[in-house]
Design an enzyme around this catalytic site. Structure first.
Site, PDB file in Angstrom:
ATOM      1  CB  CYS A   1      -0.919   0.004   1.214  1.00 24.90           C
ATOM      2  SG  CYS A   1      -2.035   1.429   1.266  1.00 24.90           S
TER       3      CYS A   1
ATOM      4  CB  CYS B   1      -9.546  -9.097  21.082  1.00 26.11           C
ATOM      5  SG  CYS B   1     -10.280  -8.133  22.414  1.00 26.11           S
TER       6      CYS B   1
ATOM      7  CG  ASP C   1     -15.900 -13.016  22.046  1.00 26.55           C
ATOM      8  OD1 ASP C   1     -14.736 -12.591  22.166  1.00 26.55           O
ATOM      9  OD2 ASP C   1     -16.609 -12.779  21.047  1.00 26.55           O
TER      10      ASP C   1
ATOM     11  CG  PHE D   1     -18.328 -11.241  28.001  1.00 29.69           C
ATOM     12  CD1 PHE D   1     -18.400 -10.015  28.643  1.00 29.69           C
ATOM     13  CD2 PHE D   1     -17.788 -12.318  28.690  1.00 29.69           C
ATOM     14  CE1 PHE D   1     -17.936  -9.863  29.949  1.00 29.69           C
ATOM     15  CE2 PHE D   1     -17.322 -12.187  29.994  1.00 29.69           C
ATOM     16  CZ  PHE D   1     -17.401 -10.960  30.621  1.00 29.69           C
TER      17      PHE D   1
ATOM     18  CB  CYS E   1      -7.683   0.651   1.657  1.00 25.73           C
ATOM     19  SG  CYS E   1      -7.721  -0.101   3.309  1.00 25.73           S
TER      20      CYS E   1
END
Length: 392
Positions: free
Chosen positions: A48, A350, A324, A260, A131
């Site tokens: 990019c 995450c 989660d 969650f 992008c």
């Protein structure tokens, strides 16, 4: 002294065996005494033109092998900090141009709008003309959206773009001008660009300005109403990898809890009966509605699991539990799970650090961390996702 880059640190810089750091260096690169980076076998040319200025990517200089190794190393290092080890599987990498949701920044000055990701550690906006992470459908909206914002935007705004069942969902968090001309411009933009919904939040909540049919996202084959700006797994490939890992982890369990749960990414993909808990009122109501219309046996409850986690006795009612949580992890809920007799836990994370902290609590309580599946759905970023299985 010439050194070789041996790994990539958490923030994306290359590191030598003796601890020297170099920006935009890949494993196998050579670092000269004057800190010049000589590319090695895993150093690729960033595709990019906006890299490295654009904050949307930090690791475009890594080839797939070194990017996968970075994800694995982040998880291995976080677990090692807690004295833990695990079988870590090869990462599931989402291909370029598959990101189906993004939060961009926009700024109007003198009738000209800059629209794109912010620079790293800066409020400056990189005007997005190329992008390699957004889906073609999302990127196709950028140029016409920039023209629309040049007519209607006041100052600065945050723009949420998400691909949903009906097209692209647009949420503008900022102020726009009033008047018939602005209304007509929004209508023309939406009609010409397959916009599923456009909503504006000027500080008091999203107000829908365009939605020809109800906005939904299909999860587990169920069309769930999609509240403006809601969380969704970043790529379809990433979602598929996480769902597959969770289904493998719970096996044949027919009585599960999904904590969650969000809009029900996992709850709607599981067999048998599912209890689903979520603190977000809009999303849990959407899950209730979608599951009821589809006839799915999901009992959804509006519940803040940080303030009111399931007790160990409540956990014991289930054959498997899925977690989660957000980046902070689920310390309060994990403490209750540690005192429970739940045979299987599927943990989706995450944040390797909070995952490792919670893993330590579970392992000290007698659980075994069976395996970890890394998922790289935030292509070329330092963001790491994973799914893991714990068992007693």
């Amino acid at each position: 002294m010439t050194d070789t880059i041996v790994r990539v640190a958490a923030r994306g810089e290359g590191v030598t065996a003796d601890g020297r750091h170099a920006a935009f260096a890949a494993p196998g690169d050579t670092l000269t005494p004057d800190n010049t980076v000589l590319p090695g076998p895993h150093h690729q040319a960033p595709p990019c033109r906006h890299f490295p200025q654009c904050g949307g990517c930090q690791l475009q200089h890594l080839d797939d092998a070194s990017y996968a190794a970075f994800l694995t190393d982040r998880i291995t290092g976080a677990l090692a900090a807690q004295g833990l080890t695990a079988a870590i599987r090869p990462p599931a990498l989402s291909p370029p141009r598959t990101r189906r949701r993004a939060a961009l920044q926009a700024e109007a000055q003198g009738g000209v709008v800059t629209l794109g990701f912010s620079e790293g550690a800066s409020h400056n906006i990189v005007d997005l003309r190329d992008c390699w992470i957004l889906t073609p459908e999302l990127f196709a909206v950028i140029a016409p959206l920039r023209k629309l914002l040049a007519r209607v935007l006041k100052g600065r705004a945050r723009i949420h773009l998400t691909e949903i069942d009906q097209g692209v969902d647009v949420l503008i968090e900022g102020k726009i001008v009033d008047g018939l001309a602005a209304v007509e411009a929004i209508t023309a933009f939406c009609g010409a660009n397959r916009i599923a919904r456009l909503a504006i939040d000027d500080g008091i909540g999203p107000e829908t300005r365009w939605e020809p049919e109800g906005a939904t996202i299909s999860l587990g084959g169920v069309a769930v109403p999609f509240p403006a700006g809601s969380f969704l797994q970043a790529t379809r490939e990433g979602e598929g990898a996480l769902v597959a890992a969770v289904k493998e982890a719970v096996g044949g369990a027919t009585m599960c809890a999904d904590l969650f749960t969000g809009l029900g990414t996992f709850a709607l993909s599981l067999p048998g009966k599912v209890y689903a808990a979520e603190a977000g009122r809009d999303v849990i109501l959407s899950l209730k509605s979608g599951a009821a219309l589809a006839g799915r046996p999901v009992f959804a409850e509006h519940r803040d699991l940080f303030r009111r986690p399931l007790t160990s006795a409540e956990c014991d009612r289930f054959q498997a539990i899925i977690l989660d949580p957000p980046r902070a992890g689920a310390k309060e809920q994990v403490a209750q799970l540690a005192a429970s007799d739940v045979p299987v836990i599927a943990y989706v994370s995450c944040n390797p650090s909070s995952f490792a902290r919670d893993s330590d609590i579970l392992c000290k309580a007698g659980y075994t961390l069976d395996w970890v599946q890394p998922v790289g759905q935030f292509r070329w970023s330092t963001h790491v996702e994973l799914a893991a299985r714990f068992s007693r």
